[in-house]
Design a protein around this motif. Structure first.
Motif, short mmCIF file in Angstrom:
data_model
loop_
_atom_site.label_atom_id
_atom_site.label_comp_id
_atom_site.label_asym_id
_atom_site.label_seq_id
_atom_site.Cartn_x
_atom_site.Cartn_y
_atom_site.Cartn_z
N LEU A 51 0.98 -1.10 -0.03
CA LEU A 51 0.11 0.15 0.01
C LEU A 51 0.85 1.23 0.16
O LEU A 51 0.78 2.24 -0.89
CB LEU A 51 -0.96 -0.02 1.00
N GLU A 52 2.02 1.29 0.91
CA GLU A 52 2.95 2.46 0.85
C GLU A 52 3.41 2.74 -0.47
O GLU A 52 3.47 3.81 -0.87
CB GLU A 52 3.79 2.22 2.08
N ALA A 53 3.96 1.62 -1.23
CA ALA A 53 4.66 1.74 -2.48
C ALA A 53 3.60 2.12 -3.57
O ALA A 53 3.91 3.03 -4.42
CB ALA A 53 5.35 0.60 -2.85
N LEU A 68 0.44 -14.28 -1.57
CA LEU A 68 0.19 -14.64 -2.93
C LEU A 68 -1.23 -14.28 -3.48
O LEU A 68 -1.41 -13.76 -4.43
CB LEU A 68 0.28 -16.12 -3.06
N GLU A 69 -2.34 -14.42 -2.58
CA GLU A 69 -3.64 -13.86 -2.72
C GLU A 69 -3.69 -12.42 -3.38
O GLU A 69 -4.39 -11.84 -4.14
CB GLU A 69 -4.79 -14.38 -1.69
N LEU A 70 -3.02 -11.77 -2.30
CA LEU A 70 -3.09 -9.97 -2.39
C LEU A 70 -2.24 -9.67 -3.67
O LEU A 70 -2.78 -9.09 -4.48
CB LEU A 70 -2.53 -9.63 -1.01
N PHE A 108 -11.40 -4.33 -0.98
CA PHE A 108 -10.26 -5.25 -2.01
C PHE A 108 -9.70 -6.28 -1.12
O PHE A 108 -9.54 -7.32 -1.45
CB PHE A 108 -9.50 -4.19 -2.29
N LEU A 109 -9.16 -5.83 0.18
CA LEU A 109 -8.22 -6.73 1.09
C LEU A 109 -9.41 -8.18 1.31
O LEU A 109 -8.86 -9.23 1.19
CB LEU A 109 -7.78 -6.29 2.03
N ASP A 110 -10.49 -7.73 1.76
CA ASP A 110 -11.47 -8.84 2.06
C ASP A 110 -11.61 -9.85 0.75
O ASP A 110 -11.59 -11.06 0.88
CB ASP A 110 -12.75 -8.45 2.24
N LYS A 111 -11.77 -9.15 -0.41
CA LYS A 111 -11.87 -9.84 -1.67
C LYS A 111 -10.74 -10.74 -1.98
O LYS A 111 -10.83 -12.12 -2.53
CB LYS A 111 -12.30 -9.00 -3.01
N LEU A 161 -8.49 -11.90 -0.11
CA LEU A 161 -8.28 -13.07 1.06
C LEU A 161 -9.50 -13.81 1.11
O LEU A 161 -9.32 -14.65 2.01
CB LEU A 161 -7.96 -12.27 2.25
N GLY A 162 -10.38 -13.90 0.08
CA GLY A 162 -11.58 -14.74 0.15
C GLY A 162 -12.50 -14.54 1.29
O GLY A 162 -13.12 -15.38 1.41
N LEU A 163 -12.34 -13.36 1.64
CA LEU A 163 -13.32 -12.97 2.98
C LEU A 163 -14.80 -12.72 2.57
O LEU A 163 -15.89 -12.80 3.19
CB LEU A 163 -12.92 -12.07 3.75
N LYS A 164 -14.80 -12.20 1.17
CA LYS A 164 -16.11 -11.62 0.38
C LYS A 164 -16.39 -12.47 -0.77
O LYS A 164 -15.45 -13.03 -1.37
CB LYS A 164 -15.95 -10.33 0.23
#
Length: 172
Positions: free
Chosen positions: A95-97, A118-120, A164-167, A169-172
């Motif tokens: 995120l910082e980069a 890897l998912e991210l 985006f992170l939820d998606k 990481l498969g949380l959504k």
């Protein structure tokens, strides 16, 4: 007032965050990888090595200007002055980069179990925000990469990043 020194050297900044990722530090300072970086016009390599046991010195990499450190209060200036950022796949580092609008190559630590990194990386790659590889494919990825295809990652909407992170990481 402090004047900032801006190097005219084409710089690669490598960060492992607060972790240990010796395999990445070894891979980026290998003679084959340094040769590819030089062929692409890079002249300086700045390494943030975190908790790792590998701490390259300028004497170990004589083909390029080399700076190595463990931690700083902020790596914002290192990111800002870099022409290419190579990072582990930690969400904060990515995120910082991306927030700085810099080309980003993420190196996934394929030795980690249940590798959410890897998912991210895959999700951000599929959205054309970054390129990714593993340590074993780093040199070839650097040789063949085309950073002109990367699209900016727009910040400022924290809920969008959380979704985006939820998606990813498969949380959504």
């Amino acid at each position: 007032m402090r004047l900032a020194y801006f190097s005219s050297m084409k710089t690669v900044f490598v960060t492992v965050g607060t972790t240990s990722f010796d395999e990445l530090i070894e891979a980026i300072t290998s003679s084959a990888t340094v040769e590819v970086l030089k062929a692409r016009g890079y002249e300086k390599l700045v390494l943030q090595v975190g908790k790792g046991t590998v701490f390259p010195s300028p004497e170990t990499c004589t083909e390029m200007t080399l700076e190595t450190f463990r931690y700083k209060d902020s790596i914002a200036e290192d990111i800002r002055s870099a022409h290419l950022i190579i990072s582990h796949a930690g969400a904060g580092s990515c995120l910082e980069a991306l927030g700085a609008g810099k080309p980003l190559l993420v190196v996934v630590n394929d030795k980690l179990m249940n590798n959410h990194q890897l998912e991210l990386a895959r999700q951000l790659y599929s959205d054309s925000h970054l390129l990714y590889c593993t340590c074993s494919t780093l040199t070839e990825t650097l040789r063949t990469m085309d950073i002109s295809v990367l699209q900016p990652f727009l910040l400022g909407q924290p809920q969008n990043f959380a979704n985006f992170l939820d998606k990813a990481l498969g949380l959504k």
